[in-house]
Write a protein that holds these residues in place. Structure first.
Motif, PDB file in Angstrom:
ATOM      1  N   ALA A 200       0.842  -1.198   0.000  1.00  0.00           N
ATOM      2  CA  ALA A 200       0.000   0.000   0.000  1.00  0.00           C
ATOM      3  C   ALA A 200       0.877   1.248   0.000  1.00  0.00           C
ATOM      4  O   ALA A 200       0.599   2.220  -0.717  1.00  0.00           O
ATOM      5  CB  ALA A 200      -0.936  -0.007   1.202  1.00  0.00           C
ATOM      6  N   ALA A 201       1.970   1.209   0.773  1.00  0.00           N
ATOM      7  CA  ALA A 201       2.895   2.347   0.808  1.00  0.00           C
ATOM      8  C   ALA A 201       3.579   2.516  -0.547  1.00  0.00           C
ATOM      9  O   ALA A 201       3.831   3.637  -0.994  1.00  0.00           O
ATOM     10  CB  ALA A 201       3.930   2.154   1.912  1.00  0.00           C
TER      11      ALA A 201
ATOM     12  N   PHE B 278       2.260   1.733  -3.473  1.00  0.00           N
ATOM     13  CA  PHE B 278       1.295   2.361  -4.383  1.00  0.00           C
ATOM     14  C   PHE B 278       1.203   3.867  -4.102  1.00  0.00           C
ATOM     15  O   PHE B 278       1.171   4.691  -5.027  1.00  0.00           O
ATOM     16  CB  PHE B 278      -0.098   1.729  -4.259  1.00  0.00           C
ATOM     17  CG  PHE B 278      -1.140   2.494  -5.042  1.00  0.00           C
ATOM     18  CD1 PHE B 278      -1.100   2.516  -6.427  1.00  0.00           C
ATOM     19  CD2 PHE B 278      -2.124   3.233  -4.390  1.00  0.00           C
ATOM     20  CE1 PHE B 278      -2.023   3.253  -7.163  1.00  0.00           C
ATOM     21  CE2 PHE B 278      -3.044   3.975  -5.109  1.00  0.00           C
ATOM     22  CZ  PHE B 278      -2.992   3.980  -6.497  1.00  0.00           C
ATOM     23  N   TYR B 279       1.192   4.214  -2.836  1.00  0.00           N
ATOM     24  CA  TYR B 279       1.115   5.632  -2.454  1.00  0.00           C
ATOM     25  C   TYR B 279       2.283   6.418  -3.079  1.00  0.00           C
ATOM     26  O   TYR B 279       2.082   7.469  -3.689  1.00  0.00           O
ATOM     27  CB  TYR B 279       1.158   5.719  -0.934  1.00  0.00           C
ATOM     28  CG  TYR B 279       0.941   7.079  -0.325  1.00  0.00           C
ATOM     29  CD1 TYR B 279      -0.297   7.716  -0.384  1.00  0.00           C
ATOM     30  CD2 TYR B 279       1.968   7.712   0.362  1.00  0.00           C
ATOM     31  CE1 TYR B 279      -0.492   8.951   0.216  1.00  0.00           C
ATOM     32  CE2 TYR B 279       1.775   8.950   0.970  1.00  0.00           C
ATOM     33  CZ  TYR B 279       0.540   9.562   0.894  1.00  0.00           C
ATOM     34  OH  TYR B 279       0.352  10.780   1.495  1.00  0.00           O
ATOM     35  N   ALA B 280       3.490   5.865  -2.959  1.00  0.00           N
ATOM     36  CA  ALA B 280       4.668   6.537  -3.520  1.00  0.00           C
ATOM     37  C   ALA B 280       4.586   6.608  -5.046  1.00  0.00           C
ATOM     38  O   ALA B 280       4.973   7.607  -5.657  1.00  0.00           O
ATOM     39  CB  ALA B 280       5.944   5.815  -3.089  1.00  0.00           C
ATOM     40  N   ARG B 281       4.072   5.553  -5.663  1.00  0.00           N
ATOM     41  CA  ARG B 281       3.953   5.555  -7.131  1.00  0.00           C
ATOM     42  C   ARG B 281       2.895   6.567  -7.568  1.00  0.00           C
ATOM     43  O   ARG B 281       3.034   7.224  -8.587  1.00  0.00           O
ATOM     44  CB  ARG B 281       3.590   4.154  -7.636  1.00  0.00           C
ATOM     45  CG  ARG B 281       4.683   3.140  -7.375  1.00  0.00           C
ATOM     46  CD  ARG B 281       4.346   1.819  -8.026  1.00  0.00           C
ATOM     47  NE  ARG B 281       4.520   1.872  -9.477  1.00  0.00           N
ATOM     48  CZ  ARG B 281       4.097   0.938 -10.314  1.00  0.00           C
ATOM     49  NH1 ARG B 281       3.464  -0.130  -9.834  1.00  0.00           N
ATOM     50  NH2 ARG B 281       4.294   1.049 -11.608  1.00  0.00           N
ATOM     51  N   GLN B 282       1.817   6.686  -6.783  1.00  0.00           N
ATOM     52  CA  GLN B 282       0.790   7.674  -7.130  1.00  0.00           C
ATOM     53  C   GLN B 282       1.382   9.081  -7.121  1.00  0.00           C
ATOM     54  O   GLN B 282       0.944   9.956  -7.850  1.00  0.00           O
ATOM     55  CB  GLN B 282      -0.394   7.581  -6.145  1.00  0.00           C
ATOM     56  CG  GLN B 282      -1.718   8.122  -6.696  1.00  0.00           C
ATOM     57  CD  GLN B 282      -1.667   9.559  -7.171  1.00  0.00           C
ATOM     58  OE1 GLN B 282      -1.347  10.464  -6.398  1.00  0.00           O
ATOM     59  NE2 GLN B 282      -1.978   9.787  -8.449  1.00  0.00           N
TER      60      GLN B 282
ATOM     61  N   LEU C 171      11.885   2.803   0.312  1.00  0.00           N
ATOM     62  CA  LEU C 171      11.308   2.207   1.519  1.00  0.00           C
ATOM     63  C   LEU C 171      12.279   1.226   2.185  1.00  0.00           C
ATOM     64  O   LEU C 171      12.344   1.130   3.410  1.00  0.00           O
ATOM     65  CB  LEU C 171       9.982   1.505   1.195  1.00  0.00           C
ATOM     66  CG  LEU C 171       8.846   2.437   0.769  1.00  0.00           C
ATOM     67  CD1 LEU C 171       7.612   1.638   0.379  1.00  0.00           C
ATOM     68  CD2 LEU C 171       8.500   3.406   1.889  1.00  0.00           C
TER      69      LEU C 171
END
Ligand SMILES: Nc1ncnc2c1ncn2[C@@H]1O[C@H](COP(=O)(O)OP(=O)(O)OP(=O)(O)O)[C@@H](O)[C@H]1O
Ligand SMILES: [Mg+2]
Lengths: 251, 345
Positions: B293-294, B296-300, B312
């Protein structure tokens, strides 16, 4: 001109059909609000548009300025200017907020073939933005969102948005968890980004946010589809009457 | 029973094997079929990973320093000691021992490096004596070739009022054990022992620590983090013994590992053996994957997947690096971590 164009979008999450033929157009320069009951698929729409894995598109299309969004990786969509303010922002242990945002900004710039932002330039912009959003600069040196309160996390989403200057903004319940003063500050931050070249999709449960961020259109999302659309008065009507009549329409 | 004894006597049955409880994840008996001949002479040029930090250098080349397999060093005046164990040998073996004394009131920074080429069997034994009021920082950077077998054992004894801070950073080897045995016989001393292992391919590393609190009011704080990928294997064994009467002891031990591939493995055994009544002891042990989830957040936000994962992972290990007090050593450690994690993608 239509900026975001979603046509007959179908999507599943873990084999469960969530989006059922959703159609929606947001022209450049406009702000559209999406309201709808819990579980209607609002956050699912935001994840499908940003490319989260586990959200599978089974039909339909979504384009940004005519370009197929769904074919791009999440980071490519970000570089095209798509930004999501998460309903539940993630914690990033060990990575200071400023480091995270600078890494993201430079990755986007690199993807667009632009030069990296210099450290002094970045810091100057960060200081000015933090001041405008009344964020303590020291907080930006802490690991992003780790131990932040719900409201602080939302404010940090808007800080990231202001730093990244995206072209299309999706705000998923950015108002929830904010106190009254913070709601005004955050709304001012969003309004500052309004421009003829930008589009916005604002997901909310509460009409009050729309007093500050005035939408051009309001849509009702129920059971994975847009079931009604109208002007700002629709939000007032929903506030007064609830979703009953739309839930039946969808059934 | 030890590698050193097996080398000295040529007797293979002296090698620790997986039947020994403390060696079950680092089997030497099953790996070493014969004790190879002694390594040739090696005279390394001055340098090593800590060369930029000054101080005195003692270097062992294939187990020998100035022609001897042992050395004695007494800390004086606060300058760092750069202790280098250099190996360059094929199908050979060597062993060395060293005694380090930190007299009362001295502050010693021990910058220890393992630098090797080839395939060999190496054994290192250190004895560190820390008197009352003395402080020793030990930073160990292990950069061994993929085919080396290394056992390094440090015996550390602290008097009351002494302190010892250690961090071990390793990229592993064919089979590798970095062991630290610390005794505060009369308590009253402060110990910190950290570790980082970053392993790839078929490398193996075993970080084993034993801390014995024999008297009152001693403290021990440990944090070890590991990252394993490919078919690599990490081992952490941490034992803290609080003997009867060692009341007021405070001990904390954490081990956390990231497994980045299906075939990688981490074996961990944190142990608190407490025979005193009034103590504060805790341990935590987690083994898992990166938070998707983290990522995906960074990729977003615009980071490509490899950038997000590297960021990370580096942050995960960074918590240990941040605990290194010596600024120069911390910079060397941080650069080493980046290099280990960066080269993989
Ligand atoms: N991983 C999953 N597996 C199965 N169902 C899921 C999964 N994730 C979400 N759902 C379901 O999808 C539906 C839509 O969820 P979504 O989060 O999009 O709703 P929402 O409109 O954002 O609701 P809210 O207003 O409460 O935020 C819900 O019924 C939810 O339970
Ligand atoms: Mg939602």
């Amino acid at each position: 001109m239509t900026m975001l164009s979603i046509t007959n979008l179908h999507a599943t999450v873990g084999d469960k059909q969530i989006l059922n033929g959703l159609t929606l157009d947001v022209p450049a320069g406009e702000v559209h609000a999406i309201m709808g009951p819990n579980g209607a698929g609002k956050s699912t729409l935001s994840y499908v548009l940003t490319g989260r894995s586990g959200y599978e598109v089974t039909g339909g299309s979504a384009t940004l300025n005519g370009e197929d969004l769904l074919a791009l990786a999440p980071d490519e969509r970000a570089a095209k200017g798509v930004f999501l303010s998460f309903q539940y922002p993630l914690e990033i242990p060990g990575v200071p907020a400023l480091t995270f945002i600078r890494t993201a900004l430079n990755a986007q710039r690199k993807a667009r073939g632009e030069a990296e932002i210099t450290a002094p330039e970045f810091l100057k912009k960060a200081r000015a933005t933090a001041a405008a959003l009344k964020i303590d600069f020291e907080m930006l040196k802490r690991a992003l969102n780790v131990g932040f309160s719900g409201g602080e996390k939302k404010r940090m989403e808007i800080f990231q948005m202001a730093m990244l200057e995206p072209r299309f903004l999706i705000l998923d319940e950015t108002d929830s968890g904010l106190d009254i003063d913070a709601l005004k500050i955050v709304s001012n931050g969003v309004n500052a980004l309004r421009s003829p070249e930008r589009g916005m999709l604002v997901i909310t449960h509460y009409q009050r946010l729309l007093d500050y961020i005035k939408p051009d259109r309001v849509h009702v999302l129920s059971a994975g589809r847009i079931v009604a659309s109208g002007g700002p008065e629709l939000a007032l009507e929903l506030e007064a009457e609830g979703y009953d009549k739309y839930v039946q329409v969808a059934a | 029973m030890s590698l050193a004894t097996a080398i000295a006597t040529g007797d293979l049955t002296q090698l620790p094997s997986r039947r020994d409880e403390d060696w079950r994840w680092t089997d030497l008996r099953g790996l070493i079929r014969a004790i190879p001949p002694a390594s040739g002479l090696l005279e390394p040029t001055p340098g090593g990973p800590f060369a930029g930090l000054g101080g005195e250098e003692i270097v062992f080349g294939n187990g020998r320093s100035d022609g001897r397999a042992g050395a004695l060093f007494t800390a004086e005046g606060g300058a760092p000691l750069r202790l280098r164990f250099c190996s360059d040998a094929r199908g050979a073996r060597h062993a060395s021992t060293m005694v380090i004394n930190a007299p009362g009131g001295e502050r010693l920074t021990l910058l220890e490096s393992y630098e090797g080429q080839g395939d060999y069997l190496a054994d290192v034994e250190l004895h560190i004596e820390i008197e009352a009021g003395a402080h020793v920082t030990r930073v160990v950077l292990v950069e061994e070739p993929a085919e080396s077998i290394l056992v390094s054992t440090a015996h550390v004894r602290l008097q009351p009022g002494a302190s010892f801070h250690q961090v071990v950073l390793t990229s592993g080897g064919r089979r590798q054990r970095i062991e630290t045995r610390v005794t505060q016989a009369q308590g009253g001393a402060e110990v910190r022992m950290d570790g980082v292992y970053i392993l790839r391919d078929q490398r193996h590393a075993d970080l084993t620590t034993v801390v014995t609190h024999g008297g009152r009011d001693g403290t021990t704080s440990q944090l070890t983090k590991g990252v394993v990928r490919d078919q690599a294997r990490g081992v952490f064994q941490g034992r803290i013994v609080v003997e009867k009467g060692a009341d007021g002891t405070e001990a904390r031990m954490g081990h956390h590992a990231l497994i980045l591939s299906d075939k990688a493995e981490v074996d961990a055994k944190p142990e608190l053996l407490i025979f005193a009544d009034d103590v504060q002891c805790a341990h935590g042990n987690t083994i898992g994957a990166l938070d998707e989830a983290a990522i995906f957040y960074a990729r977003q936000r615009g980071m490509p997947e490899d950038v997000a994962r590297a960021m990370l992972t580096e942050a995960f290990v960074g918590e240990v690096v941040d605990r290194i007090e010596h600024e120069g050593a911390r910079d060397v450690a941080r650069a080493w971590v980046s290099a280990q994690l960066g080269a993989s993608e």
